[in-house]
Design a protein around this motif. Sequence first.
Motif, PDB file in Angstrom:
ATOM      1  N   PRO A   1       0.829  -1.214   0.000  1.00  0.00           N
ATOM      2  CA  PRO A   1       0.000   0.000   0.000  1.00  0.00           C
ATOM      3  C   PRO A   1       0.861   1.260   0.000  1.00  0.00           C
ATOM      4  O   PRO A   1       1.987   1.259   0.525  1.00  0.00           O
ATOM      5  N   LEU A   2       0.330   2.321  -0.572  1.00  0.00           N
ATOM      6  CA  LEU A   2       1.029   3.597  -0.522  1.00  0.00           C
ATOM      7  C   LEU A   2       1.014   4.137   0.907  1.00  0.00           C
ATOM      8  O   LEU A   2       0.019   4.021   1.618  1.00  0.00           O
ATOM      9  N   VAL A   3       2.135   4.731   1.322  1.00  0.00           N
ATOM     10  CA  VAL A   3       2.241   5.369   2.630  1.00  0.00           C
ATOM     11  C   VAL A   3       2.974   6.698   2.459  1.00  0.00           C
ATOM     12  O   VAL A   3       3.714   6.899   1.497  1.00  0.00           O
ATOM     13  N   VAL A   4       2.741   7.598   3.407  1.00  0.00           N
ATOM     14  CA  VAL A   4       3.535   8.825   3.455  1.00  0.00           C
ATOM     15  C   VAL A   4       4.766   8.544   4.298  1.00  0.00           C
ATOM     16  O   VAL A   4       4.659   8.107   5.452  1.00  0.00           O
ATOM     17  N   LEU A   5       5.923   8.753   3.710  1.00  0.00           N
ATOM     18  CA  LEU A   5       7.194   8.567   4.404  1.00  0.00           C
ATOM     19  C   LEU A   5       7.648   9.927   4.922  1.00  0.00           C
ATOM     20  O   LEU A   5       7.779  10.886   4.148  1.00  0.00           O
ATOM     21  N   ALA A   6       7.849  10.026   6.233  1.00  0.00           N
ATOM     22  CA  ALA A   6       8.173  11.316   6.848  1.00  0.00           C
ATOM     23  C   ALA A   6       9.199  11.127   7.957  1.00  0.00           C
ATOM     24  O   ALA A   6       9.361  10.026   8.497  1.00  0.00           O
ATOM     25  N   PRO A   7       9.918  12.203   8.323  1.00  0.00           N
ATOM     26  CA  PRO A   7      10.820  12.114   9.477  1.00  0.00           C
ATOM     27  C   PRO A   7      10.044  11.748  10.737  1.00  0.00           C
ATOM     28  O   PRO A   7       8.866  12.086  10.884  1.00  0.00           O
TER      29      PRO A   7
ATOM     30  N   VAL B   1       9.072  15.063   2.450  1.00  0.00           N
ATOM     31  CA  VAL B   1       8.310  13.835   2.671  1.00  0.00           C
ATOM     32  C   VAL B   1       8.108  13.170   1.320  1.00  0.00           C
ATOM     33  O   VAL B   1       8.382  13.754   0.272  1.00  0.00           O
ATOM     34  N   SER B   2       7.606  11.934   1.349  1.00  0.00           N
ATOM     35  CA  SER B   2       7.392  11.240   0.086  1.00  0.00           C
ATOM     36  C   SER B   2       6.153  10.368   0.168  1.00  0.00           C
ATOM     37  O   SER B   2       5.714   9.980   1.265  1.00  0.00           O
ATOM     38  N   LEU B   3       5.591  10.062  -0.991  1.00  0.00           N
ATOM     39  CA  LEU B   3       4.444   9.152  -1.109  1.00  0.00           C
ATOM     40  C   LEU B   3       4.931   7.947  -1.898  1.00  0.00           C
ATOM     41  O   LEU B   3       5.184   8.038  -3.109  1.00  0.00           O
ATOM     42  N   VAL B   4       5.091   6.818  -1.221  1.00  0.00           N
ATOM     43  CA  VAL B   4       5.753   5.660  -1.822  1.00  0.00           C
ATOM     44  C   VAL B   4       5.035   4.372  -1.425  1.00  0.00           C
ATOM     45  O   VAL B   4       4.315   4.334  -0.425  1.00  0.00           O
ATOM     46  N   PRO B   5       5.250   3.286  -2.179  1.00  0.00           N
ATOM     47  CA  PRO B   5       4.760   1.978  -1.725  1.00  0.00           C
ATOM     48  C   PRO B   5       5.546   1.534  -0.496  1.00  0.00           C
ATOM     49  O   PRO B   5       6.727   1.861  -0.346  1.00  0.00           O
ATOM     50  N   ASP B   6       4.899   0.800   0.379  1.00  0.00           N
ATOM     51  CA  ASP B   6       5.548   0.282   1.588  1.00  0.00           C
ATOM     52  C   ASP B   6       6.368  -0.949   1.189  1.00  0.00           C
ATOM     53  O   ASP B   6       5.949  -2.082   1.399  1.00  0.00           O
ATOM     54  N   TRP B   7       7.553  -0.707   0.641  1.00  0.00           N
ATOM     55  CA  TRP B   7       8.327  -1.766   0.002  1.00  0.00           C
ATOM     56  C   TRP B   7       8.984  -2.685   1.021  1.00  0.00           C
ATOM     57  O   TRP B   7       9.164  -2.347   2.191  1.00  0.00           O
ATOM     58  N   SER B   8       9.383  -3.865   0.545  1.00  0.00           N
ATOM     59  CA  SER B   8       9.918  -4.898   1.427  1.00  0.00           C
ATOM     60  C   SER B   8      11.328  -4.557   1.897  1.00  0.00           C
ATOM     61  O   SER B   8      12.078  -3.863   1.214  1.00  0.00           O
ATOM     62  N   ARG B   9      11.674  -5.061   3.078  1.00  0.00           N
ATOM     63  CA  ARG B   9      13.015  -4.884   3.622  1.00  0.00           C
ATOM     64  C   ARG B   9      14.018  -5.707   2.814  1.00  0.00           C
ATOM     65  O   ARG B   9      13.608  -6.614   2.089  1.00  0.00           O
TER      66      ARG B   9
ATOM     67  N   GLN C   1      -1.429   9.313  -9.212  1.00  0.00           N
ATOM     68  CA  GLN C   1      -2.872   9.136  -9.300  1.00  0.00           C
ATOM     69  C   GLN C   1      -3.547   9.425  -7.954  1.00  0.00           C
ATOM     70  O   GLN C   1      -4.628  10.013  -7.911  1.00  0.00           O
ATOM     71  N   TYR C   2      -2.893   9.020  -6.861  1.00  0.00           N
ATOM     72  CA  TYR C   2      -3.475   9.292  -5.543  1.00  0.00           C
ATOM     73  C   TYR C   2      -3.506  10.794  -5.266  1.00  0.00           C
ATOM     74  O   TYR C   2      -4.508  11.320  -4.764  1.00  0.00           O
ATOM     75  N   LEU C   3      -2.417  11.463  -5.576  1.00  0.00           N
ATOM     76  CA  LEU C   3      -2.376  12.914  -5.345  1.00  0.00           C
ATOM     77  C   LEU C   3      -3.487  13.619  -6.128  1.00  0.00           C
ATOM     78  O   LEU C   3      -4.151  14.532  -5.604  1.00  0.00           O
ATOM     79  N   GLN C   4      -3.706  13.193  -7.354  1.00  0.00           N
ATOM     80  CA  GLN C   4      -4.769  13.806  -8.157  1.00  0.00           C
ATOM     81  C   GLN C   4      -6.136  13.486  -7.566  1.00  0.00           C
ATOM     82  O   GLN C   4      -7.014  14.359  -7.509  1.00  0.00           O
ATOM     83  N   LEU C   5      -6.337  12.231  -7.133  1.00  0.00           N
ATOM     84  CA  LEU C   5      -7.621  11.833  -6.554  1.00  0.00           C
ATOM     85  C   LEU C   5      -7.918  12.627  -5.288  1.00  0.00           C
ATOM     86  O   LEU C   5      -9.070  13.026  -5.038  1.00  0.00           O
TER      87      LEU C   5
ATOM     88  N   PRO D   1      -9.051   4.990   0.584  1.00  0.00           N
ATOM     89  CA  PRO D   1      -8.717   3.680   0.011  1.00  0.00           C
ATOM     90  C   PRO D   1      -8.125   3.855  -1.382  1.00  0.00           C
ATOM     91  O   PRO D   1      -8.555   4.714  -2.159  1.00  0.00           O
ATOM     92  N   PHE D   2      -7.116   3.021  -1.681  1.00  0.00           N
ATOM     93  CA  PHE D   2      -6.454   3.140  -2.976  1.00  0.00           C
ATOM     94  C   PHE D   2      -5.749   1.823  -3.296  1.00  0.00           C
ATOM     95  O   PHE D   2      -5.360   1.076  -2.399  1.00  0.00           O
ATOM     96  N   GLU D   3      -5.591   1.577  -4.591  1.00  0.00           N
ATOM     97  CA  GLU D   3      -4.943   0.357  -5.043  1.00  0.00           C
ATOM     98  C   GLU D   3      -3.486   0.291  -4.571  1.00  0.00           C
ATOM     99  O   GLU D   3      -2.761   1.280  -4.656  1.00  0.00           O
ATOM    100  N   PRO D   4      -3.043  -0.863  -4.064  1.00  0.00           N
ATOM    101  CA  PRO D   4      -1.636  -1.005  -3.688  1.00  0.00           C
ATOM    102  C   PRO D   4      -0.771  -1.292  -4.905  1.00  0.00           C
ATOM    103  O   PRO D   4      -1.274  -1.632  -5.985  1.00  0.00           O
ATOM    104  N   ARG D   5       0.540  -1.162  -4.745  1.00  0.00           N
ATOM    105  CA  ARG D   5       1.474  -1.672  -5.741  1.00  0.00           C
ATOM    106  C   ARG D   5       1.583  -3.177  -5.530  1.00  0.00           C
ATOM    107  O   ARG D   5       1.695  -3.644  -4.404  1.00  0.00           O
ATOM    108  N   ARG D   6       1.559  -3.945  -6.611  1.00  0.00           N
ATOM    109  CA  ARG D   6       1.590  -5.406  -6.502  1.00  0.00           C
ATOM    110  C   ARG D   6       2.873  -5.944  -7.113  1.00  0.00           C
ATOM    111  O   ARG D   6       3.237  -5.596  -8.236  1.00  0.00           O
ATOM    112  N   MET D   7       3.544  -6.789  -6.330  1.00  0.00           N
ATOM    113  CA  MET D   7       4.760  -7.455  -6.773  1.00  0.00           C
ATOM    114  C   MET D   7       4.462  -8.935  -6.987  1.00  0.00           C
ATOM    115  O   MET D   7       3.690  -9.533  -6.247  1.00  0.00           O
ATOM    116  N   GLY D   8       5.096  -9.506  -8.001  1.00  0.00           N
ATOM    117  CA  GLY D   8       4.875 -10.922  -8.256  1.00  0.00           C
ATOM    118  C   GLY D   8       5.880 -11.474  -9.240  1.00  0.00           C
ATOM    119  O   GLY D   8       6.887 -10.838  -9.556  1.00  0.00           O
ATOM    120  N   ILE D   9       5.593 -12.657  -9.715  1.00  0.00           N
ATOM    121  CA  ILE D   9       6.465 -13.344 -10.659  1.00  0.00           C
ATOM    122  C   ILE D   9       5.730 -13.504 -11.981  1.00  0.00           C
ATOM    123  O   ILE D   9       4.591 -13.978 -12.010  1.00  0.00           O
TER     124      ILE D   9
END
Length: 301
Positions: free
Chosen positions: A164-170, A233-241, A202-206, A257-265
């Motif tokens: 999911p998208l999150v706001v990354l902040a100090p 600050v940034s608006l980014v997917p909550d990416w894996s460690r 797209q989220y910022l526009q919505l 509510p908003f579509e998440p970024r999806r990772m797969g094979i």
Amino acid sequence: MDTQFLNTFVTVADQGSMAAAARLLNVTPAAVAQQIRTLEREIGAPLFARAGRTVSITEAGARILERARQLLHDVADLSALANDENTAGELRLGAGTNALTGMLPDILARMVERFPRIKVFIKPGFSPELYRAVESGELDAAIVLQAPYALPKTCDWLLLREEPLVVLAPQAMAGRDPHELLANEPLIRFDRQQWGGRLAEQYLQLAGIAPQERFELNALNAIAVMVDRGLGVSLVPDWSRPWPEGLKLVRIPLPMPFEPRRMGIVWSRATVRIRLVNAFLEEARGLMKRTSKVPAASKKK
């Protein structure tokens, strides 16, 4: 003709110098030069023009380069065909930057433990180019973002992780409204030319937010460091460690509510190494079941 010499030829062509090719192949530059000279004698034409420490491919070399690549791929296929009853041979994978340091090493650690006879080639890259490599047969499979278009019938898709998208902040900004942060703090934007960056736009526009843009880049770890340094600050997917160590950040969920970024094979059904691909998929499913962000069931696009 020695296929190792063909591999040396392709490596020199890709690297642009014999010294760089020698480092990649773990041999001496003299050995590379000797192999190229032998190959040129067998073919009957110069393959490279030397200019100091660099080389440029000749017309003759350019004419055989793609055929040489294909021949090397065909030779690698022989092992998979000969070992049809066993999980052995070479698997050709692609992965993006975050998958290379996140999911892929853990999947491969499980896989090589179970199947010690396999050999794995890994191509780094961005998702669009990795999709093309799988579709063309250059790669057997790749860990990528879900494509914003329908896949060809020759390919299939397995969902591994939703981000999911999150706001990354100090850390000092913990507790503040995420929309207020995006509207009033300088924005370190995730590159809009990339699929993940388009989601953020797209989220910022919505949300009707016109941010104060300061930077734009396609490097999530670098964005995290820049936020930690107080650059915005940034608006980014909550990416894996893993993430960079020692950062004092907060990840603030979004109110809408908003579509998440999806990772797969993504993988090719037509590859002769489908047995290896299935083993890779099995290990990926097993590993992802033990993580907190795996969907309840695999999904196909």
